[in-house]
Write an enzyme that holds these catalytic residues in place. Structure first.
Site, mmCIF file in Angstrom:
data_model
loop_
_atom_site.group_PDB
_atom_site.id
_atom_site.type_symbol
_atom_site.label_atom_id
_atom_site.label_comp_id
_atom_site.label_asym_id
_atom_site.label_seq_id
_atom_site.Cartn_x
_atom_site.Cartn_y
_atom_site.Cartn_z
ATOM 1 N N LEU A 68 0.864 -1.183 0.000
ATOM 2 C CA LEU A 68 0.000 0.000 0.000
ATOM 3 C C LEU A 68 0.898 1.229 0.000
ATOM 4 O O LEU A 68 1.990 1.204 0.582
ATOM 5 C CB LEU A 68 -0.897 0.030 1.240
ATOM 6 C CG LEU A 68 -2.050 -0.966 1.349
ATOM 7 C CD1 LEU A 68 -2.792 -0.752 2.671
ATOM 8 C CD2 LEU A 68 -3.018 -0.836 0.189
ATOM 9 N N ASP A 69 0.433 2.299 -0.635
ATOM 10 C CA ASP A 69 1.192 3.548 -0.592
ATOM 11 C C ASP A 69 1.441 3.955 0.854
ATOM 12 O O ASP A 69 0.606 3.721 1.733
ATOM 13 C CB ASP A 69 0.421 4.663 -1.306
ATOM 14 C CG ASP A 69 0.206 4.377 -2.785
ATOM 15 O OD1 ASP A 69 0.918 3.515 -3.331
ATOM 16 O OD2 ASP A 69 -0.693 5.004 -3.371
ATOM 17 N N ARG A 70 2.564 4.592 1.068
ATOM 18 C CA ARG A 70 2.957 4.956 2.442
ATOM 19 C C ARG A 70 1.897 5.759 3.196
ATOM 20 O O ARG A 70 1.634 5.487 4.367
ATOM 21 C CB ARG A 70 4.295 5.713 2.414
ATOM 22 C CG ARG A 70 4.871 5.959 3.788
ATOM 23 C CD ARG A 70 6.340 6.293 3.745
ATOM 24 N NE ARG A 70 6.907 6.252 5.096
ATOM 25 C CZ ARG A 70 8.198 6.190 5.368
ATOM 26 N NH1 ARG A 70 9.074 6.164 4.394
ATOM 27 N NH2 ARG A 70 8.620 6.146 6.617
#
Length: 233
Positions: A68-70
């Site tokens: 997942l994106d940060r």
């Protein structure tokens, strides 16, 4: 949708665990796997949890299945054995894992429910994907489906299902139709969230267990935040 937390130790929310798989609720700012920042990745936190819980000597195996994106929160699946990792990877490739996201956006979407199709082109220099109506060189087709779940005081809650899995797909496509996600400066929201998060949450996941051959349904509790709280009100 039931929301169960099996363990909430050292800021690690474990939502599902068996001998083969562990699913955790990622916090904003966590990275799934090590990168050039040198920050401790979520995978190492999960390894420490397993090592402590089962008193395992030596190194702990953990396979990273997806990311997942940060600044995004929600469900992340890890493989606890080398045997199950390729099976989980195959489920993602064949799209036999159903993932549902919740997004809080700035504006009312063009339609209460719709499918979006764009061609996304990633720019590695700024780590951003641009969405185009027609195919351009080095672009990849991106399809998502959304529906409006709730009107909040100043925002709108959307449920999003991906048909493809592209770089920053939800962020880029929603921004392109005038619905940037709250806190997402990179994709057109006017201000950041204080904690650096964006209001995009991997909410629910459904798949057939690759070893047990039984359905797995997991829902990730929402972050502790007044606007997310309003979604459950």
């Amino acid at each position: 949708m039931t929301e169960k937390i099996l363990s909430n130790k050292n800021n690690l929310q474990v939502l599902y665990e068996d001998n083969h798989i562990i699913v955790v609720n990622k916090r904003a700012g966590d990275i799934a796997q090590g990168d050039k920042t040198g920050d401790k990745p979520l995978s190492e936190v999960v390894k420490s949890y397993i090592k402590d819980k089962y008193n395992k000597p030596g190194n702990v195996y953990l396979g990273v299945v997806h990311r997942l994106d940060r600044p995004t929160t929600g469900l992340v699946i890890f493989a606890k054995t080398s045997k199950v990792l390729p099976r989980l990877n195959a489920l993602f490739v064949s799209k036999d894992i159903d993932k549902t996201y919740w997004a809080i956006v700035k504006n009312m979407p063009p339609k209460p429910e719709d499918s979006l199709t764009h061609w996304l082109k990633k720019n590695p220099k700024n780590n951003k994907s641009s969405a185009y109506i027609k195919e351009v060189k080095d672009s990849k087709k991106a399809i998502l489906h959304y529906k409006l779940l709730k009107k909040l005081d100043n925002y709108f809650l959307l449920e999003v299902n991906l048909e493809t899995g592209r770089h920053h797909q939800i962020r880029s496509q929603l921004s392109t139709v005038g619905c940037p996600i709250k806190g997402d400066l990179k994709y057109g929201f006017d201000r950041s969230n204080p904690d650096g998060s964006i209001h995009l949450h991997a909410r629910h996941i459904t798949f057939m267990h690759p070893v047990k051959n039984e359905p797995i349904n997991i829902t990730a509790p929402l972050p502790n935040d007044p606007i997310w709280d309003a979604c459950n009100a």
